[in-house]
Every structure is written in structure tokens, then in C-alpha cells.
Design a protein around this motif. Structure first.
Motif, PDB file in Angstrom:
ATOM      1  N   PHE A  40      41.184  53.253  68.692  1.00 32.65           N
ATOM      2  CA  PHE A  40      39.841  52.729  68.933  1.00 32.65           C
ATOM      3  C   PHE A  40      39.842  51.254  69.345  1.00 32.65           C
ATOM      4  O   PHE A  40      38.820  50.750  69.819  1.00 32.65           O
ATOM      5  N   ALA A  41      40.962  50.556  69.138  1.00 30.69           N
ATOM      6  CA  ALA A  41      40.994  49.103  69.339  1.00 30.69           C
ATOM      7  C   ALA A  41      40.438  48.652  70.698  1.00 30.69           C
ATOM      8  O   ALA A  41      39.649  47.699  70.768  1.00 30.69           O
ATOM      9  N   PRO A  42      40.793  49.299  71.825  1.00 28.13           N
ATOM     10  CA  PRO A  42      40.252  48.841  73.120  1.00 28.13           C
ATOM     11  C   PRO A  42      38.756  49.118  73.293  1.00 28.13           C
ATOM     12  O   PRO A  42      38.158  48.643  74.260  1.00 28.13           O
ATOM     13  N   TYR A  43      38.155  49.861  72.360  1.00 30.51           N
ATOM     14  CA  TYR A  43      36.761  50.302  72.519  1.00 30.51           C
ATOM     15  C   TYR A  43      35.837  49.719  71.449  1.00 30.51           C
ATOM     16  O   TYR A  43      34.695  50.150  71.320  1.00 30.51           O
ATOM     17  N   LEU A  44      36.316  48.724  70.706  1.00 34.23           N
ATOM     18  CA  LEU A  44      35.525  48.223  69.586  1.00 34.23           C
ATOM     19  C   LEU A  44      34.224  47.569  70.024  1.00 34.23           C
ATOM     20  O   LEU A  44      33.251  47.540  69.266  1.00 34.23           O
ATOM     21  N   GLY A  46      26.047  64.187  69.012  1.00 39.40           N
ATOM     22  CA  GLY A  46      27.252  64.651  69.686  1.00 39.40           C
ATOM     23  C   GLY A  46      28.428  63.901  69.102  1.00 39.40           C
ATOM     24  O   GLY A  46      28.294  63.164  68.119  1.00 39.40           O
ATOM     25  N   GLU A  47      29.584  64.089  69.681  1.00 41.70           N
ATOM     26  CA  GLU A  47      30.770  63.374  69.225  1.00 41.70           C
ATOM     27  C   GLU A  47      31.175  62.322  70.240  1.00 41.70           C
ATOM     28  O   GLU A  47      31.224  62.580  71.447  1.00 41.70           O
ATOM     29  N   PHE A  48      31.517  61.134  69.735  1.00 46.97           N
ATOM     30  CA  PHE A  48      32.252  60.157  70.523  1.00 46.97           C
ATOM     31  C   PHE A  48      33.521  59.841  69.748  1.00 46.97           C
ATOM     32  O   PHE A  48      33.465  59.468  68.574  1.00 46.97           O
ATOM     33  N   SER A  49      34.669  59.984  70.409  1.00 44.33           N
ATOM     34  CA  SER A  49      35.919  59.714  69.704  1.00 44.33           C
ATOM     35  C   SER A  49      37.033  59.314  70.658  1.00 44.33           C
ATOM     36  O   SER A  49      37.142  59.837  71.776  1.00 44.33           O
ATOM     37  N   CYS A  50      37.838  58.375  70.181  1.00 41.08           N
ATOM     38  CA  CYS A  50      39.106  58.053  70.837  1.00 41.08           C
ATOM     39  C   CYS A  50      40.208  58.896  70.197  1.00 41.08           C
ATOM     40  O   CYS A  50      40.040  59.438  69.100  1.00 41.08           O
ATOM     41  N   ALA A  51      41.320  59.003  70.885  1.00 36.53           N
ATOM     42  CA  ALA A  51      42.442  59.811  70.399  1.00 36.53           C
ATOM     43  C   ALA A  51      43.511  58.909  69.806  1.00 36.53           C
ATOM     44  O   ALA A  51      43.518  57.691  70.014  1.00 36.53           O
ATOM     45  N   LYS A  52      44.411  59.501  69.057  1.00 37.11           N
ATOM     46  CA  LYS A  52      45.575  58.754  68.617  1.00 37.11           C
ATOM     47  C   LYS A  52      46.394  58.349  69.844  1.00 37.11           C
ATOM     48  O   LYS A  52      46.501  59.119  70.813  1.00 37.11           O
ATOM     49  N   PRO A  53      46.999  57.160  69.827  1.00 35.32           N
ATOM     50  CA  PRO A  53      47.760  56.714  71.001  1.00 35.32           C
ATOM     51  C   PRO A  53      48.848  57.678  71.450  1.00 35.32           C
ATOM     52  O   PRO A  53      49.144  57.768  72.644  1.00 35.32           O
ATOM     53  N   SER A  54      49.442  58.430  70.521  1.00 32.22           N
ATOM     54  CA  SER A  54      50.526  59.335  70.913  1.00 32.22           C
ATOM     55  C   SER A  54      50.036  60.418  71.862  1.00 32.22           C
ATOM     56  O   SER A  54      50.765  60.829  72.779  1.00 32.22           O
ATOM     57  N   VAL A 113      30.312  66.401  73.675  1.00 32.02           N
ATOM     58  CA  VAL A 113      31.371  65.515  73.200  1.00 32.02           C
ATOM     59  C   VAL A 113      31.816  64.587  74.320  1.00 32.02           C
ATOM     60  O   VAL A 113      31.905  64.982  75.489  1.00 32.02           O
ATOM     61  N   ILE A 114      32.070  63.345  73.945  1.00 30.18           N
ATOM     62  CA  ILE A 114      32.635  62.337  74.845  1.00 30.18           C
ATOM     63  C   ILE A 114      33.912  61.874  74.175  1.00 30.18           C
ATOM     64  O   ILE A 114      33.882  61.208  73.131  1.00 30.18           O
ATOM     65  N   VAL A 115      35.066  62.270  74.715  1.00 36.62           N
ATOM     66  CA  VAL A 115      36.343  62.032  74.061  1.00 36.62           C
ATOM     67  C   VAL A 115      37.346  61.477  75.074  1.00 36.62           C
ATOM     68  O   VAL A 115      37.221  61.666  76.286  1.00 36.62           O
ATOM     69  N   GLN A 116      38.348  60.822  74.547  1.00 33.13           N
ATOM     70  CA  GLN A 116      39.338  60.173  75.398  1.00 33.13           C
ATOM     71  C   GLN A 116      40.196  61.192  76.139  1.00 33.13           C
ATOM     72  O   GLN A 116      40.580  62.231  75.587  1.00 33.13           O
ATOM     73  N   ASP A 117      40.512  60.887  77.367  1.00 35.25           N
ATOM     74  CA  ASP A 117      41.357  61.745  78.184  1.00 35.25           C
ATOM     75  C   ASP A 117      42.771  61.773  77.619  1.00 35.25           C
ATOM     76  O   ASP A 117      43.363  60.736  77.347  1.00 35.25           O
ATOM     77  N   SER A 176      38.507  54.522  80.018  1.00 36.79           N
ATOM     78  CA  SER A 176      38.282  53.082  79.871  1.00 36.79           C
ATOM     79  C   SER A 176      36.949  52.871  79.162  1.00 36.79           C
ATOM     80  O   SER A 176      36.107  53.781  79.130  1.00 36.79           O
ATOM     81  N   PRO A 177      36.711  51.664  78.615  1.00 36.26           N
ATOM     82  CA  PRO A 177      35.407  51.390  77.994  1.00 36.26           C
ATOM     83  C   PRO A 177      34.242  51.548  78.967  1.00 36.26           C
ATOM     84  O   PRO A 177      33.182  52.070  78.591  1.00 36.26           O
ATOM     85  N   THR A 178      34.431  51.138  80.208  1.00 40.48           N
ATOM     86  CA  THR A 178      33.355  51.274  81.204  1.00 40.48           C
ATOM     87  C   THR A 178      33.024  52.743  81.429  1.00 40.48           C
ATOM     88  O   THR A 178      31.852  53.142  81.473  1.00 40.48           O
ATOM     89  N   GLU A 179      34.053  53.552  81.549  1.00 42.07           N
ATOM     90  CA  GLU A 179      33.838  54.989  81.767  1.00 42.07           C
ATOM     91  C   GLU A 179      33.217  55.638  80.532  1.00 42.07           C
ATOM     92  O   GLU A 179      32.359  56.515  80.646  1.00 42.07           O
ATOM     93  N   ALA A 180      33.613  55.190  79.366  1.00 44.87           N
ATOM     94  CA  ALA A 180      33.035  55.735  78.131  1.00 44.87           C
ATOM     95  C   ALA A 180      31.540  55.469  78.071  1.00 44.87           C
ATOM     96  O   ALA A 180      30.748  56.361  77.717  1.00 44.87           O
ATOM     97  N   ALA A 181      31.135  54.247  78.408  1.00 46.14           N
ATOM     98  CA  ALA A 181      29.711  53.904  78.397  1.00 46.14           C
ATOM     99  C   ALA A 181      28.944  54.756  79.399  1.00 46.14           C
ATOM    100  O   ALA A 181      27.831  55.223  79.112  1.00 46.14           O
TER     101      ALA A 181
END
Length: 371
Positions: free
Chosen positions: A215-219, A273-281, A304-308, A326-331
């Protein structure tokens, strides 16, 4: 003649989290709806008061889902577990199929069943752990992975010398029926661990593999969208909660909102809905991972809006299930869902029933393993 399937669970020592139990409940319910008799197998180190109490509590939880009488207990050593009051490993003799959702099932239990299938529910990580000697699964007849990016010529994931067959993760769409959104101001949420000593080390790569790192890049995302965003975290162990609140995140205690399977389900259904980032691995390995939690949102009619996490042949890019890089794409993805919520909600449910429905997916698994 009824097919009997033993499902290896891994829950007796982790009963505070209703979401963890739903991972296995979705598989078990799908097997039941496919006409199977289900044995819920838990393997424990031995007899002590804590284990006995946990097993009694697990049986109570499973009873609410028609599985209380399915619980079977065995030990890693094969020694009898006296006093549990539960059926033990002898009932596994001649069982048609073991679906092994753990990676440490002892060989003496695997061999009791006519056929066995290891199901990888940590795609990418399972194979890296195996290649590095951190887990050592015994031989199975079949190997399934829930990661579409596992196996194949261009995979970043080691195959460990076995043939991995892709199967989607599953959700019991009947248990997770769609429900109307009660509050238009409800936040986008997720339920997750946060900190910890998880570290990914494989193939020369080494990095923090916690959700906090993911989540760090999306705080700062809450400042870029009108959508309210909420994180359900184990607050007793989160040391940067004040920073999250200052950035605009809402916080809930995950031990409270997901303390039981029913509470977990209620929290997801109360979300927009869900918003979530994934584990870096998962991003690093490009394994096309999809969380079982995400499927519960989808089945409930929650977009759901989740990290690719890598290329996929079946995950949509723009309706109901939206991925960002990216944060821009997430928004932008969040605004797109808000603008046309009903369409995304309907598509979320459709995707759950067409692609991830437990009965459909497990019918194909049974056909492959038992034919």
C-alpha cells in the motif's frame, strides 16, 4: 454412488479470522453442491487443551454451514488423538479424493485416499517456498494452482518439476448472494493484515512482502478521489495508524469486523466495493493472483478495484473488476465505478457466477481427477 472428498483445511489454530475460514468454506460448500460427501480434515501436532478447545470451536462454526459432522482430525505423527470426540484418520481409508489446500499434509494421510490433488492457494509463493526448501509437499496425483501466471515458458515462477494445472479460486455464490447497497455513502473497503516480518527472498530478489509495503505507493490516494476508502486492519499491531488517518483513510479493527464468518460477510456486504493493493510478491511474480476475499465482494454484487498482478485470459479490465497499475489509474478506476455503480455492481455478480462459482469450478476439478 456418492463421491467422498477430504478437504484439507488449515484453520484449527486460526479461528479469530472469519475471512480465513471462508477460504476453505467456499471450497467445501462447492463440493457439497456438486453432490459430494465432504470430510473436513484438520491435522494437528498433538493433544493439548488449546487444540481441543480450538477444535470444539471450529466444529461449532462449521455446524452453522452444515459441516459440523464433517470434521475429521489427525496428527502429523499418526499417533491417535484421544479425547477429541471427533472422527480420526481411519475414516480417510479409501476416500475418493483428497483436495489438499495445505503444503504439509503427511504422506500417511495422503496415501489413505484413492487419489490426491495439491491445490496451490498461494500462487507463486508456494513454488518459491518449495524451490527454496521452505515447504516439502509429498507426491500427489495432481497439482492445481490458482495463479494463471504459474507454469509455462515465460513464467517467473519455478515449476518445481511438476505440471501445474490452472484452476480459478472459488466462491460459493449461493452463500454469497448479492444484496442491495444499503448506504450510498458506504466506503470502499478491504480486510487485511498489515505489518509483519514477511520477507520475499528468491532468485536474487529480496524485499518486504507485507501489505503495508504494497500500500505504501498509494497512501495519498484518499486525497485524489471523492470515494471514501477504509482499511480493516489488526489495529493492535499497526504502528502507523495516525499517519493513515491523517492521509484520509478510515480505519476499522479487522479482529472486530471479521471475528466470525458471519461478521466477515456482513462487513463486505456493508461496503460499496473493494479497493485493495496486493502483496509486492504477486506483482513481482506476475502470477495473475486473485484474492478469495475479492471473490466474496464480487459475488455480493460489490465492484472491486484491485492492483494488477499480471496478464489474464479471463479477468476483465473495465467492468465490475477493475485493475490498476499506478495511483493515478487507481483514482480513475474508483471514479469510474462511482459514476456508473449499478452497471459495475451487476457485472461483478455476473463475473462471480460465470467464472468463479464454486460448484462449476469444482465440477471440472472432480471430472479431471476422478475420471
Amino acid at each position: 454412488m456418492t463421491t467422498t472428498v477430504a478437504l484439507r483445511g488449515n484453520t484449527y489454530a486460526y479461528l479469530r479470522g472469519g475471512g480465513h475460514l471462508w477460504v476453505y468454506l467456499n471450497w467445501a460448500r462447492g463440493l457439497q453442491r456438486s453432490g459430494c460427501e465432504v470430510l473436513w480434515l484438520e491435522v494437528v501436532p498433538g493433544a493439548d487443551d488449546v487444540t481441543a478447545r480450538n477444535l470444539r470451536h471450529l466444529r461449532t462454526l462449521l455446524t452453522d454451514y452444515g459441516l459440523g459432522d464433517s470434521l475429521v482430525v489427525a496428527t502429523f505423527s499418526g499417533a491417535p488423538l484421544r479425547g477429541s470426540g471427533l472422527p480420526e484418520e481411519g475414516v480417510l481409508d479409501g476416500v475418493d479424493l483428497l483436495l489438499d489446500l495445505a503444503y504439509d499434509t503427511p504422506e500417511h494421510l495422503v496415501r489413505k485416499c484413492r487419489r490426491s490433488a495439491l491445490v496451490d492457494i498461494d500462487p507463486g509463493l508456494t513454488q518459491c517456498w518449495w524451490a527454496d526448501g521452505l515447504v516439502s509437499p509429498v507426491d500427489h496425483d495432481f497439482y492445481f494452482t490458482t495463479g494463471e501466471g504459474v507454469g509455462g515458458r515465460h513464467s517467473r515462477v519455478p515449476d518445481c518439476g511438476v505440471e501445474w494445472v490452472h484452476v480459478t479460486p472459488v466462491v460459493d455464490t449461493e452463500s454469497w448472494a448479492t444484496s442491495p447497497l444499503a448506504d450510498d455513502g458506504a466506503p470502499f473497503t478491504t480486510i487485511t493484515h498489515w505489518e509483519g516480518d514477511e520477507w520475499f527472498c528468491h532468485g536474487g530478489a529480496s524485499f518486504d512482502n507485507s501489505k503495508r509495503a504494497g500500500f505504501a505507493p498509494y497512501l495519498e490516494l484518499p486525497a485524489r478521489t471523492a470515494a471514501p476508502l477504509e482499511l480493516a486492519l489488526p489495529l493492535e499491531s499497526v504502528y502507523d495508524g495516525e499517519n493513515l488517518l491523517a492521509a484520509g483513510w478510515r480505519l476499522r479493527d479487522s479482529w472486530e469486523v471479521a471475528r466470525t464468518p458471519t461478521a466477515y460477510q456482513s462487513y463486505i456486504r456493508s461496503s460499496r466495493g473493494e479497493f485493495s493493493c496486493a502483496k509486492p510478491s504477486t506483482v513481482h511474480l506476475r502470477n495473475a493472483w486473485v484474492s478469495d476475499r475479492t471473490l466474496c465482494y464480487l459475488s455480493s454484487g460489490r465492484p472491486v478495484i484491485v492492483q494488477d498482478t499480471g496478464p489474464s485470459s479471463y479477468l476483465p479490465e473495465g467492468e465490475g473488476f477493475l485493475r490498476f497499475r499506478s495511483p493515478t489509474e487507481a483514482a480513475r478506476r474508483l471514479e469510474a465505478v462511482i459514476t456508473d455503480y449499478d452497471r459495475h455492481s451487476a457485472r461483478a455478480r455476473q463475473l462471480a457466477t460465470e467464472v468463479f462459482d464454486a460448484k462449476k469450478v469444482l465440477s471440472s476439478v472432480l471430472e479431471r481427477t476422478l475420471s
